[in-house]
Design a protein around this motif. Structure first.
Motif, PDB file in Angstrom:
ATOM      1  N   ILE A 317       0.871  -1.171   0.000  1.00 61.18           N
ATOM      2  CA  ILE A 317       0.000   0.000   0.000  1.00 61.18           C
ATOM      3  C   ILE A 317       0.906   1.218   0.000  1.00 61.18           C
ATOM      4  N   ASP A 318       0.706   2.107  -0.957  1.00 56.78           N
ATOM      5  CA  ASP A 318       1.548   3.298  -1.078  1.00 56.78           C
ATOM      6  C   ASP A 318       0.957   4.443  -0.264  1.00 56.78           C
ATOM      7  N   LEU A 319       1.761   4.998   0.624  1.00 55.48           N
ATOM      8  CA  LEU A 319       1.357   6.129   1.469  1.00 55.48           C
ATOM      9  C   LEU A 319       2.047   7.373   0.929  1.00 55.48           C
ATOM     10  N   LEU A 320       1.287   8.258   0.303  1.00 58.42           N
ATOM     11  CA  LEU A 320       1.847   9.404  -0.413  1.00 58.42           C
ATOM     12  C   LEU A 320       1.917  10.605   0.519  1.00 58.42           C
ATOM     13  N   ASN A 321       3.141  11.024   0.846  1.00 59.71           N
ATOM     14  CA  ASN A 321       3.357  12.082   1.833  1.00 59.71           C
ATOM     15  C   ASN A 321       4.143  13.215   1.185  1.00 59.71           C
ATOM     16  N   VAL A 322       3.512  14.384   1.064  1.00 58.30           N
ATOM     17  CA  VAL A 322       4.122  15.489   0.324  1.00 58.30           C
ATOM     18  C   VAL A 322       4.659  16.542   1.281  1.00 58.30           C
ATOM     19  N   ALA A 323       5.822  17.095   0.918  1.00 63.37           N
ATOM     20  CA  ALA A 323       6.444  18.154   1.719  1.00 63.37           C
ATOM     21  C   ALA A 323       7.054  19.185   0.780  1.00 63.37           C
ATOM     22  N   PHE A 324       6.872  20.451   1.119  1.00 63.68           N
ATOM     23  CA  PHE A 324       7.456  21.539   0.343  1.00 63.68           C
ATOM     24  C   PHE A 324       8.654  22.093   1.102  1.00 63.68           C
ATOM     25  N   LYS A 325       9.728  22.308   0.399  1.00 67.68           N
ATOM     26  CA  LYS A 325      11.003  22.647   1.029  1.00 67.68           C
ATOM     27  C   LYS A 325      10.900  23.918   1.845  1.00 67.68           C
ATOM     28  N   LEU A 326      11.318  23.823   3.100  1.00 68.10           N
ATOM     29  CA  LEU A 326      11.321  24.981   3.981  1.00 68.10           C
ATOM     30  C   LEU A 326      12.424  25.939   3.556  1.00 68.10           C
ATOM     31  N   GLN A 327      12.084  27.212   3.464  1.00 68.12           N
ATOM     32  CA  GLN A 327      13.067  28.217   3.089  1.00 68.12           C
ATOM     33  C   GLN A 327      13.711  28.783   4.357  1.00 68.12           C
ATOM     34  N   GLU A 328      15.016  28.662   4.445  1.00 65.88           N
ATOM     35  CA  GLU A 328      15.716  29.143   5.625  1.00 65.88           C
ATOM     36  C   GLU A 328      15.962  30.644   5.532  1.00 65.88           C
ATOM     37  N   SER A 360      16.099  18.109   8.182  1.00 64.48           N
ATOM     38  CA  SER A 360      16.016  18.224   6.736  1.00 64.48           C
ATOM     39  C   SER A 360      15.042  19.341   6.391  1.00 64.48           C
ATOM     40  N   PRO A 361      15.284  20.053   5.298  1.00 67.64           N
ATOM     41  CA  PRO A 361      14.328  21.114   4.911  1.00 67.64           C
ATOM     42  C   PRO A 361      12.968  20.564   4.510  1.00 67.64           C
ATOM     43  N   PHE A 362      12.869  19.241   4.378  1.00 68.66           N
ATOM     44  CA  PHE A 362      11.582  18.623   4.045  1.00 68.66           C
ATOM     45  C   PHE A 362      10.902  17.982   5.265  1.00 68.66           C
ATOM     46  N   THR A 394      10.526  21.302  -4.459  1.00 74.46           N
ATOM     47  CA  THR A 394      11.281  22.553  -4.324  1.00 74.46           C
ATOM     48  C   THR A 394      10.451  23.711  -4.873  1.00 74.46           C
ATOM     49  N   GLN A 395      10.875  24.903  -4.548  1.00 71.80           N
ATOM     50  CA  GLN A 395      10.153  26.083  -5.021  1.00 71.80           C
ATOM     51  C   GLN A 395      10.198  26.193  -6.536  1.00 71.80           C
ATOM     52  N   ASP A 396      11.341  25.882  -7.134  1.00 66.95           N
ATOM     53  CA  ASP A 396      11.455  25.960  -8.595  1.00 66.95           C
ATOM     54  C   ASP A 396      10.493  24.997  -9.282  1.00 66.95           C
ATOM     55  N   GLU A 397      10.419  23.765  -8.772  1.00 65.94           N
ATOM     56  CA  GLU A 397       9.516  22.793  -9.390  1.00 65.94           C
ATOM     57  C   GLU A 397       8.059  23.195  -9.184  1.00 65.94           C
ATOM     58  N   LEU A 398       7.744  23.733  -8.024  1.00 67.64           N
ATOM     59  CA  LEU A 398       6.385  24.202  -7.772  1.00 67.64           C
ATOM     60  C   LEU A 398       5.992  25.271  -8.777  1.00 67.64           C
ATOM     61  N   LYS A 573       3.735  28.392   3.346  1.00 65.31           N
ATOM     62  CA  LYS A 573       4.881  29.249   3.655  1.00 65.31           C
ATOM     63  C   LYS A 573       5.844  29.373   2.476  1.00 65.31           C
ATOM     64  N   MET A 574       5.569  28.637   1.400  1.00 63.31           N
ATOM     65  CA  MET A 574       6.504  28.586   0.280  1.00 63.31           C
ATOM     66  C   MET A 574       6.679  29.957  -0.382  1.00 63.31           C
ATOM     67  N   GLU A 575       5.589  30.685  -0.501  1.00 61.55           N
ATOM     68  CA  GLU A 575       5.648  31.963  -1.210  1.00 61.55           C
ATOM     69  C   GLU A 575       6.033  33.121  -0.297  1.00 61.55           C
ATOM     70  N   ASP A 576       6.005  32.898   1.009  1.00 63.17           N
ATOM     71  CA  ASP A 576       6.376  33.916   1.988  1.00 63.17           C
ATOM     72  C   ASP A 576       5.576  35.202   1.783  1.00 63.17           C
ATOM     73  N   LYS A 577       4.252  35.051   1.669  1.00 65.10           N
ATOM     74  CA  LYS A 577       3.387  36.197   1.477  1.00 65.10           C
ATOM     75  C   LYS A 577       2.288  36.190   2.523  1.00 65.10           C
ATOM     76  N   HIS A 578       1.856  37.384   2.894  1.00 66.95           N
ATOM     77  CA  HIS A 578       0.767  37.510   3.857  1.00 66.95           C
ATOM     78  C   HIS A 578      -0.542  37.583   3.070  1.00 66.95           C
ATOM     79  N   GLU A 579      -1.150  36.443   2.897  1.00 64.55           N
ATOM     80  CA  GLU A 579      -2.359  36.367   2.083  1.00 64.55           C
ATOM     81  C   GLU A 579      -3.477  35.708   2.891  1.00 64.55           C
TER      82      GLU A 579
END
Length: 591
Positions: A317-328, A360-362, A394-398, A573-579
C-alpha cells in the motif's frame, strides 16, 4: 445501459453547436484541453459527431477512457437507435458525471452526482451559439475565460436541442436532488443561476419532478441539556482519554456501526483492481493497486487501517506524503553555523511534531506525523509492505508545474486556498519521490491508479476550527447549520478541483468518507454523538472517528489535532506572502 457502465471510468468533452459552426469549432479545438483530457483518460480516445435536422444542430463528442478492469470499451458509446453516452465514474455507490444524447426527442442530458465527486464544467459562446461541457478546461488570459464555471451538483440537466436551435439560446431544465427544506425549487434555482453560462436560462422542469436523495436527511436534534462530559480530561489529549470515553459514554454501538459502514465503503473502492488488465494474470508482488494521500493524521490513518483489511496481503500500500522545502531565513542560516546546546525537550516523534527540531528542509509537520503514522501501521500489520513515499517539492519545481499544468486544473477556482491545496494534491497524487526500505533510500514513483483521500471527514464530524468558533457563539443549533452547509457546498469548494488535479495523472480519486452509506449513517446521528466541542482539541472534534481509531488499534494518531494540508505540507509558507485563503491568487494566472 448497465452493460456500458459496469467496469469503466471515462472522461468526456461535449460541444453542442449549430451546423454552420461545426467545422469552425473542430478547427479551433483547444489542443491544451484535449491534452488534459487525454492524460485523464490515456488508454483510448475517440470522437463522434451526431446531427439533428429541422432545425439543424450538431453535437460533437470527444471521449477519453481510463481503463481500470475488464475489457476496454471505447467511448462515446452509441446504441442502434442513435443514443450516445459518455460516462465518467463508477457504479459502486454513486460517483459520476455524465452526458447522454437522447435521439428520440432531441435531448441532451448531463449532470454530476449528489456530492459532485466528478468534475464537469460548462461554458457558452453566445456569438457562435455553442455550449461546451468538459471534465477539465484550460486557463487563459483571454477575457472570455471568466465564462467557464463548474456545473452545480444540484441535479440532472436537460436541453431541448431543437428548441435551442430555433430560439438561438439554451434553456436548461433542472431535475433537482431532494435535499430537504421548504423551498427546494427556489434554492436550486439560486445555486444554478450563480454559475449558469451567459446566454443560457435555467428553469425547474415542467413536471416538477425531483430526484430521490441517495442519503438520509441530517439529524437536527438539539440536546435539552448537555452534561454528558462527566469524564475529567487533561488539557493535552491522549489515548487514555479516548479509553475513558469509550468506557464511560457507552459508544461501542455507534463506533462499531461506523467501523462496519466505513470499512465497506473502503472495500468497494480498493478491491477488484488487477494490475494486468488485458489478461487474467495476477499483479506482481511489488505493485500497489491503491495509494492513500497520507499525512499520518486520523483521517488518512483510518483509511490505511481499513484498506489493510481488504487489499491482498502480498500487495504493498503506497502512502503518499508530500512536503514543500522549507526556506531558511538568514537568521536560521547563521544559527545553523553555530554549535547548538542540547535542551531537555521531548523528542517523541509521535507527538504533533510542529515544534520539533528538523534535520532536513523537508521535515515539515506532515512528514514528522507521517513517519509516526507509518510506525503505527507497521505495528498494526508488520507483514504488510507499507511504502511511505516521501514526495519532496522545491520552489522551482512548484513554480514550473503550477504554470505548466496545475493552474489549468484548479481553474475555474482561483483563490489562494485553491492554489495551495491544488498544488499539494497534484504533487502528492503524482507519487514521485523516494522510499526507504532496508535502510536503503531509492527513487520511486507509485503506479497505483486508485488514490484514496480523506476529504469529507472534517465536513461531517466538525473537524475544522471554524466549527469550534460557530459552536462557541451559537451552540449546537449553529453547529448543525454549519455542518449542513459544508456538504451542500463541497461540490463547488473541493471535489471538482480534486478530481481534476488527481485525474491529470491518469489516476482516479476515491472518497470513502463520502460514500452514501457512510454519509447516511453519520447524518442519522445527533451532532453530539459525532463531535463534542466542549472537549479539548484532539479529542472533541471528530470524536466518533477518534473512538473508531482507538477501536482499530491505532495509537497517538487518534488524538492528533486537525492540521490543514496547506500548513502541514508547508506549501502555505513557500511563497512567503501575507495572504488570506479567500484572496484571488495571482500565481494561478497564465502569461
Amino acid at each position: 445501459m448497465k452493460s456500458y457502465l459496469k467496469d469503466f471510468i471515462k472522461e468526456q468533452k461535449v460541444v453542442v453547436d449549430e451546423l454552420s459552426n461545426l467545422k469552425k469549432n473542430r478547427v479551433e479545438w483547444d489542443k491544451t484541453v484535449h491534452e488534459h483530457l487525454k492524460r485523464r483518460g490515456p488508454n483510448r480516445s475517440q470522437d463522434l459527431t451526431v446531427r439533428g435536422t429541422s432545425p439543424c444542430y450538431q453535437c460533437f463528442f470527444s471521449a477519453h477512457v481510463l481503463h481500470m478492469r475488464g475489457f476496454l470499451t471505447p467511448q462515446p458509446v452509441q446504441d442502434n437507435t442513435g443514443n450516445v453516452l459518455l460516462w465518467n465514474g463508477e457504479i459502486f455507490g454513486g460517483p459520476w458525471g455524465f452526458v447522454y444524447y437522447q435521439k428520440a426527442g432531441d435531448y441532451l442530458w448531463f449532470g454530476r452526482d449528489f456530492f459532485g465527486r466528478r468534475s464537469l464544467l460548462w461554458k457558452s459562446d453566445t456569438e457562435g451559439n455553442i455550449l461546451t461541457l468538459t471534465s477539465v478546461a484550460a486557463h487563459s488570459s483571454e477575457p472570455d475565460q471568466s465564462a467557464w464555471q463548474e456545473v452545480p451538483a444540484v441535479g440532472v440537466y436537460r436541453i431541448d436541442l431543437k428548441a435551442a436551435a430555433e430560439a438561438g439560446s439554451v434553456t436548461l431544465e433542472v431535475y433537482p436532488w431532494a435535499r430537504g427544506g421548504n423551498d427546494l425549487a427556489s434554492s436550486c434555482s439560486e445555486t444554478v443561476l450563480e454559475s449558469v453560462p451567459g446566454g443560457c436560462t435555467a428553469v425547474m422542469n415542467g413536471s416538477g419532478l425531483v430526484l430521490t436523495s441517495p442519503v438520509c436527511p441530517l439529524n437536527t436534534a438539539i440536546p435539552k441539556s448537555f452534561s454528558e462530559n462527566e469524564v475529567n480530561l487533561n488539557s493535552q489529549s491522549c489515548v487514555k482519554d479516548l479509553e475513558q470515553l469509550l468506557a464511560s459514554k457507552s459508544k461501542d454501538e455507534e463506533v462499531n456501526r461506523l467501523v462496519v459502514v466505513l470499512s465497506e465503503a473502503v472495500r468497494r473502492r480498493v478491491q477488484s483492481l488487477p494490475f494486468s488488465v488485458q489478461d487474467s494474470s495476477p499483479p506482481p508482488n511489488d505493485h500497489a493497486s491503491v495509494a492513500i494521500l497520507f499525512s499520518g493524521g486520523i483521517d488518512s490513518m483510518i483509511l490505511a487501517a481499513l484498506a489493510d483489511r481488504h487489499i491482498p496481503a502480498h500487495q504493498p500500500i503506497d502512502l503518499l506524503n508530500v512536503a514543500f522545502k522549507l526556506q531558511e531565513s538568514k537568521k536560521q542560516q547563521e544559527s545553523a553555523k553555530k554549535p547548538k546546546k542540547t535542551k531537555n525537550k521531548p523528542t517523541d516523534s509521535k507527538t504533533n511534531g510542529a515544534d520539533l527540531q528538523t534535520s532536513s528542509p523537508f521535515d515539515v509537520p506532515d512528514r514528522v506525523t507521517g513517519r509516526a503514522g507509518l510506525e503505527e501501521l507497521q505495528d498494526l500489520n508488520p507483514d504488510r509492505r507499507w511504502r511511505f513515499v516521501e514526495i519532496n517539492v522545491t520552489q522551482d519545481e512548484l513554480h514550473s508545474m503550477r504554470q505548466e499544468r496545475i493552474c489549468h486544473l484548479v481553474y475555474p477556482l482561483d483563490t489562494v486556498l485553491d492554489d495551495s491545496i491544488g498544488c499539494a494534491v497534484w504533487f502528492a497524487a503524482r507519487g514521485t519521490g523516494f522510499i526507504t526500505e532496508d535502510n536503503d533510500q531509492r527513487p520511486f514513483t507509485s503506479s497505483a491508479k486508485v488514490v484514496l483521500t480523506g476529504i469529507g471527514a472534517d465536513e461531517q464530524l466538525a473537524g475544522y476550527s471554524r466549527h469550534r468558533v460557530r459552536f462557541k457563539v451559537t451552540g449546537h443549533e449553529g453547529l448543525i447549520q454549519e455542518l449542513a452547509m459544508e456538504l451542500d457546498r463541497i461540490h463547488s469548494r473541493n471535489l471538482g478541483r480534486d478530481d481534476r488535479v488527481i485525474g491529470d495523472h491518469g489516476k482516479e480519486a476515491r472518497f470513502p468518507y463520502l460514500d452514501e452509506d457512510v454519509v447516511s449513517y453519520l447524518n442519522s446521528l445527533p451532532v453530539w454523538e459525532k463531535a463534542d466541542l466542549t472537549l479539548p482539541r484532539g479529542v472533541g472534534e471528530k470524536l466518533l472517528l477518534r473512538l473508531m481509531a482507538k477501536q482499530l488499534g491505532l495509537g497517538q494518531s487518534a488524538v492528533l489535532p486537525k492540521r490543514a494540508m496547506q500548513f502541514g505540507s508547508r506549501i502555505a509558507k513557500m511563497e512567503d506572502k501575507h495572504e488570506k485563503a479567500s484572496d484571488k491568487c495571482t500565481r494561478l494566472l497564465t502569461g
